[in-house]
Design an enzyme around this catalytic site. Structure first.
Site, PDB file in Angstrom:
ATOM      1  N   HIS B  63       0.808  -1.220   0.000  1.00 54.76           N
ATOM      2  CA  HIS B  63       0.000   0.000   0.000  1.00 54.76           C
ATOM      3  C   HIS B  63       0.844   1.275   0.000  1.00 54.76           C
ATOM      4  O   HIS B  63       1.867   1.368   0.667  1.00 54.76           O
ATOM      5  CB  HIS B  63      -1.054   0.006   1.104  1.00 54.76           C
ATOM      6  CG  HIS B  63      -0.557   0.010   2.509  1.00 54.76           C
ATOM      7  ND1 HIS B  63      -0.337   1.170   3.213  1.00 54.76           N
ATOM      8  CD2 HIS B  63      -0.269  -0.986   3.374  1.00 54.76           C
ATOM      9  CE1 HIS B  63       0.056   0.878   4.447  1.00 54.76           C
ATOM     10  NE2 HIS B  63       0.119  -0.424   4.568  1.00 54.76           N
ATOM     11  N   ASP B 164       5.883   1.556   7.041  1.00 59.43           N
ATOM     12  CA  ASP B 164       4.596   0.899   6.811  1.00 59.43           C
ATOM     13  C   ASP B 164       3.829   1.745   5.816  1.00 59.43           C
ATOM     14  O   ASP B 164       3.270   2.762   6.194  1.00 59.43           O
ATOM     15  CB  ASP B 164       3.854   0.753   8.146  1.00 59.43           C
ATOM     16  CG  ASP B 164       2.429   0.254   8.010  1.00 59.43           C
ATOM     17  OD1 ASP B 164       2.035  -0.143   6.908  1.00 59.43           O
ATOM     18  OD2 ASP B 164       1.705   0.273   9.027  1.00 59.43           O
ATOM     19  N   GLU B 194      -5.252   1.590   2.498  1.00 57.28           N
ATOM     20  CA  GLU B 194      -5.124   0.380   3.311  1.00 57.28           C
ATOM     21  C   GLU B 194      -5.366   0.700   4.771  1.00 57.28           C
ATOM     22  O   GLU B 194      -6.040  -0.034   5.483  1.00 57.28           O
ATOM     23  CB  GLU B 194      -3.723  -0.230   3.127  1.00 57.28           C
ATOM     24  CG  GLU B 194      -3.580  -1.636   3.703  1.00 57.28           C
ATOM     25  CD  GLU B 194      -3.106  -1.690   5.156  1.00 57.28           C
ATOM     26  OE1 GLU B 194      -3.053  -2.797   5.711  1.00 57.28           O
ATOM     27  OE2 GLU B 194      -2.807  -0.625   5.753  1.00 57.28           O
ATOM     28  N   GLU B 195      -4.837   1.836   5.212  1.00 56.19           N
ATOM     29  CA  GLU B 195      -4.888   2.182   6.636  1.00 56.19           C
ATOM     30  C   GLU B 195      -6.292   2.531   7.115  1.00 56.19           C
ATOM     31  O   GLU B 195      -6.525   2.642   8.311  1.00 56.19           O
ATOM     32  CB  GLU B 195      -3.930   3.355   6.933  1.00 56.19           C
ATOM     33  CG  GLU B 195      -2.459   3.057   6.656  1.00 56.19           C
ATOM     34  CD  GLU B 195      -1.821   2.075   7.647  1.00 56.19           C
ATOM     35  OE1 GLU B 195      -2.521   1.620   8.566  1.00 56.19           O
ATOM     36  OE2 GLU B 195      -0.632   1.756   7.471  1.00 56.19           O
ATOM     37  N   ASP B 217       3.836  -6.397   3.373  1.00 56.11           N
ATOM     38  CA  ASP B 217       3.564  -5.349   4.367  1.00 56.11           C
ATOM     39  C   ASP B 217       4.461  -5.593   5.581  1.00 56.11           C
ATOM     40  O   ASP B 217       5.199  -6.571   5.616  1.00 56.11           O
ATOM     41  CB  ASP B 217       2.079  -5.386   4.765  1.00 56.11           C
ATOM     42  CG  ASP B 217       1.554  -4.020   5.202  1.00 56.11           C
ATOM     43  OD1 ASP B 217       2.342  -3.206   5.734  1.00 56.11           O
ATOM     44  OD2 ASP B 217       0.352  -3.768   5.028  1.00 56.11           O
ATOM     45  N   HIS B 303       3.478   2.244  13.290  1.00 53.65           N
ATOM     46  CA  HIS B 303       2.579   3.386  13.470  1.00 53.65           C
ATOM     47  C   HIS B 303       3.167   4.422  14.433  1.00 53.65           C
ATOM     48  O   HIS B 303       2.433   5.108  15.137  1.00 53.65           O
ATOM     49  CB  HIS B 303       1.174   2.950  13.912  1.00 53.65           C
ATOM     50  CG  HIS B 303       0.379   2.356  12.776  1.00 53.65           C
ATOM     51  ND1 HIS B 303      -0.984   2.297  12.757  1.00 53.65           N
ATOM     52  CD2 HIS B 303       0.777   1.817  11.602  1.00 53.65           C
ATOM     53  CE1 HIS B 303      -1.400   1.728  11.634  1.00 53.65           C
ATOM     54  NE2 HIS B 303      -0.329   1.419  10.918  1.00 53.65           N
TER      55      HIS B 303
END
Lengths: 353, 336
Positions: B63, B164, B194-195, B217, B303
Site C-alpha cells: 500500500h 509501513d 489500506e490504513e 507489508d 505506526h
C-alpha cells in the site's frame, strides 16, 4: 437412515479448525456424495453440494450454508518444552486450564493446557482468570523432541471426547457448528423422497469463526436467489439471560431483523405452525452472528434467512445440543424446499412487519 | 535500494491523498511494466508478463498510503486541532513534527494533563505551525498532514516514518525490476487506503480477479524490551504470515513459500500476528475467494514516526519474491 447422533460423533472426532477444514470436508464429501447430484470445492475450501430441482431449465437456486470450521488454538511459540498458544475463533480463556488438547504437529500429540501457579504471574495477575498469554500446553516431551515435532502455526484441537446424555442430548466441542452440518445432512436425506422445483446448493462453509470467508465467497460463485444460514444459537442455561436465549430441545429459532428477509421469516413461521414444529422467534438486531451476515450482501445481494439450533455452553469443549432440534431443522428446511414454487421470488417483497 | 527507500519514506501520502507517492512509484517502474494504469480509487496497477503454460494470474499488493492527520479546528490563537487518518497512537504524537500536503510544517503539542495517571488522547493534542492567531494560520480546516522526518540510516537497520508500507512498495518495485522470466501474469498493485480499511486492495482484487494474492507489508516483532510475546525478530529474515487479526493465510501457499525459502537457502520466519491485518485479507474474500498470503517485513515501532526494519530482511524479501514469482506455483491440496 443414518443415525444422526453417530454421524455427529464421527464429525466431532475429526479436526477442522478455521482455515484448515480438509479433514471434516473429506468426511462430508463421502457422506453427501451418494445424496447429491454434484460436488465441488471452492477456492477457499468450502464444500458445495447440489441437489438438482425437477423444474424447467432455468431453475431458481437456493443456497443453504452451515459452517464446518471449528474453534481451537494455534501454537505461537515454544518455551523450553512448553507451547505458547493463541486462539482460532473466539475461545473463552476461563475454561482453558486443565483442558485436554491434541497438538497437530508433524504427528498428533496429546497434551494439556496448564497455567502457572499464581506466584509466578506478574503482580496483580494472580487470584483470577489467567490470561491466555500466560497459559501453556504441555505435551510431555523433552525440549529437543518438542522442537522436532512442533513448530509455529501448528493447530491445537480440543481433546474432550463427545458423549451422549440422557434425554437425547449430546455434548462435545465443535457442535458449533457441526450440529447444523448434521441438520443439512438430515435435510438431504429428506430430499431423497421429496420432489422440489428449485436447485438446492448445500454449502459447508469455511472460516466462519474468523472472517466469514466462506460465506463471503461461495454465493459469488453459486449466484443463489435465496440464501439460508443454519447455525447454533444460545440455549437457556445457567447464567444466560432469559430474554436472549431459547429453550434446549424445544425447537429451532427463526431469525428476525435486518439480516433476515421478512417474507422468508413469515414463510418459515407459517410452515413451522402448519407442520407443528415448535419454534422461537430470534431477534437479530444487527449482525446475526452467522454466515447470513455475509451472504446477504454478496454481489447484488439475496433474500436471506437464519435457522438456529439452541446450544448451551457455546465455545467450550462441552457444548450441548438436543438431537431433536437438529432433526427439526433438517425437516423444516426440506419441507421449505419442497414447497418452493418456481415463481416464489416474484411473490415476496420486503414488508417489515 | 536505500536511495529508493529514502525517496519513498520522505514523500507524503496519507490515506486518500496518495498522489505524490503514486507519481514517484510510476516514475520508478514505467520502464519495467508491460502495462500501467491508475484505477478509480487511485491505486497504481502494473502488469508484467502474460500467463504461460501452468502460470497463474497473481496479484501482489503493497500500500502507498500512510497514517496521517486532518485539521479539524483552528482556534483563535492559531492552534490546529486534528482528527486522524488510520491508526495514529496519541502516545506517539507529542513532540512529533508534521508536514501538510501544502508544505507547511509544524510540531505537535500536548495540553497540560490533570494528573500523571491521565492517558493522552487525541483531544489533548494540537498542531502548532508557529501562527500568531487564526488569521495568521496558513492551514485551513480539512488539510491533511503526515509525520515528517528524514530517514535514519543505521547501517543494517533503517528507521523512518511510513516504513509501513513504503518498504513493501520498495520491495515490489525492486522485484518488478529484477523479474526476468515468469510463467505468471503478474499484477503489481500499489494500493490506496489500506490504513482506513483495505479499500484499494479490495476493489483492485475485484477488477483483476486473481488466482493468487500476496501482500507485502510490515509486521510487529517481539524483540524489544517488554515487547509482545511474538516469535518474530529483526534481521532473522522476511516473515511468512500464518495468520493475523483478520486472515488465516492459505495453508497451501504457506507451505509453498516455506519450501521456496528453504530451497533457495533464504532465511525466513513464521509470523503469527494477533492484531492488525493487510491487503491480503481483502484479496482473500474477493469474488469467489482467492488463495492469499503475505510476506511481511519485521518492523519495530509500527505506526510511530520512527518505524525500524532490518535492511537484510528487506533484501531477502526481494530475493524470495523474485524466486517464487519466477517459477511455477503448485498449491498442494494435502497442506489444507
Amino acid at each position: 437412515m443414518m443415525e444422526i447422533s453417530q454421524f455427529l460423533i464421527k464429525m466431532l472426532s475429526l479436526p477442522g479448525l478455521s482455515g484448515y477444514e480438509a479433514p471434516i470436508r473429506d468426511l462430508l464429501m463421502e457422506t453427501w456424495r451418494p445424496l447429491t447430484d454434484d460436488l465441488n470445492i471452492s477456492r477457499l475450501g468450502s464444500l458445495h453440494a447440489l441437489h438438482r430441482g425437477a423444474g424447467l431449465d432455468s431453475r431458481p437456486c437456493l443456497l443453504i450454508s452451515a459452517h464446518m470450521d471449528a474453534i481451537g488454538l494455534m501454537v505461537t511459540g515454544i518455551v523450553n518444552e512448553f507451547l505458547r498458544i493463541t486462539e482460532i475463533g473466539g475461545v473463552d480463556d476461563r475454561i482453558l486450564p486443565g483442558q485436554r488438547v491434541v497438538v497437530h504437529g508433524r504427528r498428533d500429540l496429546p497434551g494439556v493446557v496448564v497455567k502457572p501457579p499464581d506466584f509466578l504471574l506478574p503482580p496483580g495477575k494472580g487470584g483470577q482468570t489467567v490470561a491466555r498469554e500466560y497459559l501453556l500446553v504441555d505435551v510431555g516431551l523433552l525440549p529437543a523432541e518438542v522442537n522436532q515435532v512442533v513448530r509455529l502455526g501448528d493447530l491445537v484441537s480440543f481433546g474432550q471426547e463427545p458423549f451422549e446424555l440422557s434425554g437425547e442430548a449430546l455434548a462435545g466441542h465443535s457442535l458449533d457448528n457441526r450440529a447444523s452440518v448434521a441438520a443439512l445432512t438430515v435435510c438431504l436425506q429428506e430430499l431423497q423422497h421429496l420432489k422440489h422445483q428449485w436447485d438446492v446448493w448445500l454449502v459447508a462453509t469455511t472460516q466462519e469463526e474468523e472472517t466469514l470467508g466462506g460465506a463471503f465467497t461461495s454465493p459469488f460463485e453459486i449466484q443463489p436467489d435465496i440464501v439460508i444460514a443454519v447455525d447454533v444459537t444460545f440455549a437457556k442455561g445457567p447464567g444466560v439471560n432469559e430474554h436472549t436465549a431459547y429453550p434446549l430441545g424445544k425447537g429451532n429459532t427463526l431469525g428476525w431483523g435486518p439480516n433476515i428477509h421478512p417474507a422468508l421469516f413469515h414463510t418459515f413461521k407459517d410452515l413451522a405452525e402448519r407442520l407443528e414444529i415448535p419454534y422461537s422467534m430470534e431477534a437479530m438486531p444487527r449482525h446475526s452472528g452467522t454466515d447470513a451476515y455475509a451472504m446477504q450482501v454478496v454481489a447484488g445481494g439475496a433474500p436471506s434467512m437464519v435457522v438456529g439450533i439452541p446450544l448451551r455452553y457455546m465455545h467450550t469443549p462441552v457444548e450441548m445440543v438436543s438431537l431433536k432440534d437438529i432433526q427439526r431443522a433438517g425437516r423444516i428446511l426440506a419441507e421449505f424446499i419442497a414447497r418452493l414454487e418456481p415463481d416464489f421470488l416474484n411473490k415476496i417483497t420486503w414488508e417489515d412487519h | 535500494m536505500k536511495n529508493l527507500i529514502k525517496k519513498l519514506v520522505e514523500s507524503i501520502g496519507p490515506s486518500g491523498y496518495e498522489s505524490d507517492v503514486r507519481r514517484l512509484v510510476q516514475e520508478e517502474i514505467t520502464d519495467f511494466a508491460d502495462e500501467l494504469r491508475t484505477d478509480a480509487m487511485g491505486s497504481l496497477i502494473a502488469r508484467k508478463g502474460t500467463k504461460k503454460g501452468n502460470g497463474m494470474r497473481i496479484m501482489l499488493s503493497a500500500h502507498l498510503d500512510e497514517i496521517g492527520l486532518v485539521a479539524s479546528h483552528i482556534d483563535e490563537k492559531g492552534f490546529i486541532r486534528f482528527s486522524t487518518l488510520g491508526g495514529v497512537y496519541p502516545r506517539n504524537c507529542p513532540g512529533g513534527r508534521v508536514r501538510f500536503m501544502s508544505g507547511v510544517e509544524g510540531v505537535i503539542g500536548v495540553e497540560r494533563l490533570e494528573s500523571s495517571e491521565h492517558n493522552i488522547t487525541i483531544e489533548h493534542l494540537y498542531i502548532d505551525v508557529g501562527a500568531a492567531n487564526r488569521e495568521d494560520c496558513p492551514v485551513k480546516i480539512g488539510e491533511v498532514a503526515a509525520f515528517h522526518r528524514p530517514m535514519l540510516d543505521l547501517g543494517n537497520r533503517i528507521a523512518a516514518k511510513s516504513i509501513d508500507d513504503r518498504i513493501g512498495v520498495a520491495i515490489l518495485i525492486e522485484t518488478l525490476r529484477q523479474i526476468k522470466e515468469s510463467p505468471h501474469e503478474l499484477y503489481f498493485v500499489f494500493s490506496v487506503q489500506e490504513e482506513v480499511g483495505l479499500r484499494g486492495a479490495g476493489t483492485a482484487a475485484y477488477a483483476l480477479d486473481p488466482e493468487l494474492g500476496l501482500a507485502v507489508d510490515v509486521t510487529l516483532t517481539g524483540d524489544t524490551p517488554k515487547g509482545p510475546k511474538m516469535e518474530v525478530s529483526l534481521g532473522k529474515g522476511p516473515a511468512i504470515k500464518i495468520r493475523d487479526g483478520r486472515m488465516l493465510s492459505d495453508p497451501r501457499l504457506i507451505q509453498h513459500l516455506v519450501q521456496a525459502a528453504q530451497n533457495a537457502g533464504l532465511p525466513y520466519q513464521l509470523e503469527i500476528l494477533e492484531g492488525g491485518t493487510t491487503d491480503a485479507s481483502a484479496i482473500q474474500i474477493s469474488r469467489a475467494g482467492v488463495p492469499a498470503g503475505c510476506i511481511s517485513v519485521p518492523c519495530r515501532y509500527v505506526h510511530s514516526p520512527s518505524e525500524m526494519v532490518d535492511y537484510n530482511d528487506v533484501q531477502n524479501a526481494v530475493k524470495l519474491l523474485v524466486n517464487v514469482l519466477s517459477n511455477p506455483i503448485q498449491l498442494d491440496k494435502s497442506a489444507a
